[in-house]
Write a protein that holds these residues in place. Structure first.
Motif, mmCIF file in Angstrom:
data_model
loop_
_atom_site.group_PDB
_atom_site.id
_atom_site.type_symbol
_atom_site.label_atom_id
_atom_site.label_comp_id
_atom_site.label_asym_id
_atom_site.label_seq_id
_atom_site.Cartn_x
_atom_site.Cartn_y
_atom_site.Cartn_z
ATOM 1 N N ALA A 90 0.834 -1.215 0.000
ATOM 2 C CA ALA A 90 0.000 0.000 0.000
ATOM 3 C C ALA A 90 0.859 1.251 0.000
ATOM 4 N N TRP A 92 2.919 4.574 -1.010
ATOM 5 C CA TRP A 92 2.520 5.690 -1.860
ATOM 6 C C TRP A 92 3.425 5.818 -3.091
ATOM 7 N N ARG A 97 5.395 -0.069 -4.444
ATOM 8 C CA ARG A 97 4.112 -0.772 -4.337
ATOM 9 C C ARG A 97 4.032 -1.910 -5.362
ATOM 10 N N ARG A 127 -8.184 -0.736 5.216
ATOM 11 C CA ARG A 127 -8.914 0.535 5.383
ATOM 12 C C ARG A 127 -8.238 1.671 4.620
ATOM 13 N N ARG A 128 -6.977 1.470 4.244
ATOM 14 C CA ARG A 128 -6.254 2.535 3.541
ATOM 15 C C ARG A 128 -6.654 2.582 2.066
ATOM 16 N N GLU A 129 -6.274 3.671 1.439
ATOM 17 C CA GLU A 129 -6.693 3.903 0.055
ATOM 18 C C GLU A 129 -6.180 2.803 -0.881
ATOM 19 N N ARG A 130 -4.926 2.360 -0.685
ATOM 20 C CA ARG A 130 -4.332 1.355 -1.578
ATOM 21 C C ARG A 130 -4.203 0.001 -0.891
#
Length: 515
Positions: A90, A92, A97, A127-130
């Motif tokens: 995940a 950035w 990634r 729960r995170r964006e990625r």
């Protein structure tokens, strides 16, 4: 106290192992370590890059994405680093990634012993964006892994891990009905209880291997599922003992099952509560009677308020409250009951009629340190329900009490106190009480509270009240003061003052309704 991640970084720099440095393997510990490595703290010695180059775990969390990407190749030789690789899926930085996602499927198959902490971390990371990729990869692996690999997940300490494991095991048909029933009876997570109970009853709706463990569970959700299953099994009469279960949900299910079998539960409750001298009355029978009875059944509950067993007395009072048949004069002696549960139920029942109780007696009970703590707490609840000056007097009287729990309640009540709206009250008394608790407020909040109570603003440091435009304490302009009349509200504040009073009335009503 330094953050947990910071302490783990220091231990890693000292040569400690990864798990020893973390001190825990829960998801938050890994995420805190990942975040803490990149924090630059002022006034701390800067470590040389070669120091961290010796620690692969710190390289995987490095501020430089190129260092993180290069460190990913070391994970294959050290399964302990796998949780940090999951975090990097995940990341950035796109190259980090992408490489982490390429490595993850093969490493999961090579390290099945790490599945328990990895699953908890993956579900937390989702729960995170990625963070969705790691979860999808893990679920795909668990759908095809050997059944033995799922076993540790079924008893994992993390409840979300257990939920996922049971859902996948049921999807794959790996668990027989009797094992699902035992899991529903033993697990402390309500979601797992419902999931396993429904699956077990779908596989075997009438077997003792399923129903008996559910009925013997200490968890209400599992017991209620077992009681409801008695109807489908045609064993309606076995629901009778659960009419007096400690859980309201289970009692309701038992009444439903009996009615489906042609038995009305209300006469059974009345028979259980008919003799107030019977020491064998089940503890929860009075409340069950109130739940299924009618107002006339209060005649059976009143004698039980003097029953030998404290638990029966407490449930009888709760039943009277439920039926709406409370009597202030008959309930007031129960405030002196030696059992905290009885006093608590009596105070809860009397809250709507707190204005009918003598304030002086309640205040004496509250301030008498020889009284048991539960009696003083009940007196405070009733005084607080009265609101206005009665509430403030009671709370201020407890500010110096030896009991820390009562002191905390008093401070909370003072901070939430609403000035009396209408009625007769002595402004001098309000002024004196607020002065005794001024340490609980900032200067601004105290000035606002005094203004809402209709008191003049506080005196300046030189003792003068001040006039409009002059400065009061701490150099602030004195609000609401006019030349020749300190403390009088300005005419253009009349509407604001009226609205504040209306809001205070509404807040007081809401607090007393939900006390």
């Amino acid at each position: 106290m330094p953050p947990r991640g910071n302490a783990a970084v220091e231990r890693l720099m000292q040569g400690k192992g990864l798990h020893e440095a973390l001190g825990a393997t829960n998801p938050d510990a890994w995420l805190e370590l990942d975040a803490e490595v990149r924090v630059v703290r002022p006034h701390t010695p800067v470590r040389q890059p070669r120091d961290r180059a010796r620690v692969p775990a710190l390289e995987l969390c490095h501020r430089d994405g190129r260092v993180r990407e290069a460190a990913l190749e070391q994970v294959a030789g050290d399964p302990e680093l796998l949780p940090l690789l999951v975090i990097r899926t995940a990341d950035w930085a796109g190259p980090v990634r992408t490489r982490a996602r390429e490595l993850l499927p093969a490493l999961l198959e090579a390290a099945p012993e790490e599945l328990v902490p990895l699953t908890a971390l993956t579900l937390r990371l989702a729960r995170r964006e990625r963070g969705g990729f790691a979860r999808e990869t893990l679920v795909s692996f668990l759908r095809s892994c050997p059944p033995a690999a799922l076993e540790p997940l079924l008893v994992a300490p993390d409840r979300r891990t257990r939920r996922l494991a049971f859902a996948l095991a049921m999807e794959r048909g790996l668990l027989p009905a009797h094992r699902l029933a035992r899991a529903a009876a033993a697990d402390d997570d309500t979601v797992v209880q419902n999931l396993c109970a429904e699956a077990a009853l779908a596989l075997d709706p009438a077997g003792d291997d399923v129903i008996v463990p559910l009925l013997r569970s200490r968890h209400p959700a599992a017991r209620s599922a077992g009681v409801t299953a008695l109807r489908r099994a045609g064993r309606h009469g076995e629901a009778r003992p659960y009419l007096t279960d400690r859980s309201g949900l289970v009692r309701a299910c038992a009444r439903y099952v009996l009615r489906q079998g042609g038995v009305e539960p209300l006469p059974l409750y009345r028979a259980l509560c008919a003799d107030p001298a019977d020491p064998g009355i089940p503890d929860w029978a009075p409340l069950g009677l109130a739940e299924s009875g009618e107002p006339a059944d209060a005649a059976l509950l009143w004698p039980l308020t003097t029953h030998l067993m404290p638990s029966v007395r407490a449930r009888a009072v709760a039943g009277l409250r439920l039926l709406g048949r409370a009597d202030v004069e008959r309930l007031r002696p129960l405030l002196d009951d030696p059992t905290p549960a009885v006093v608590r139920e009596a105070a809860t029942t009397l809250l709507p009629w707190a204005d009918l109780l003598p304030e002086d007696r309640l205040l004496r009970r509250l301030t008498d340190r020889r009284q048991p703590a539960h009696a003083r707490r009940a007196a405070f609840r009733l005084l607080r329900a009265r609101g206005g000056l009665a509430e403030l007097r009671a709370a201020v009287a407890l500010l110096d009490d030896r009991n820390p729990a009562l002191r905390a309640l008093a401070e909370s009540a003072i901070r939430q106190w609403e000035p009396p709206v209408g009625g007769d009250h002595d402004p001098a008394e309000v002024d004196a009480l607020l002065d005794r608790c001024r340490q609980l407020f900032s200067e601004y909040v105290l000035l606002r509270l005094r203004w809402r109570a209709g008191l003049p603003d506080g005196p300046r440091a030189d003792g003068d009240a001040g006039t409009e435009g002059e400065t009061g304490a701490a150099g602030r302009p004195v609000r609401g003061a006019v030349p020749g009349g300190a403390g009088k509200p300005l005419a253009n504040n009349a509407e604001q003052h009226r609205r504040s009073r209306v809001r205070a009335i509404i807040r007081t009503w809401v607090r007393r309704t939900h006390a």
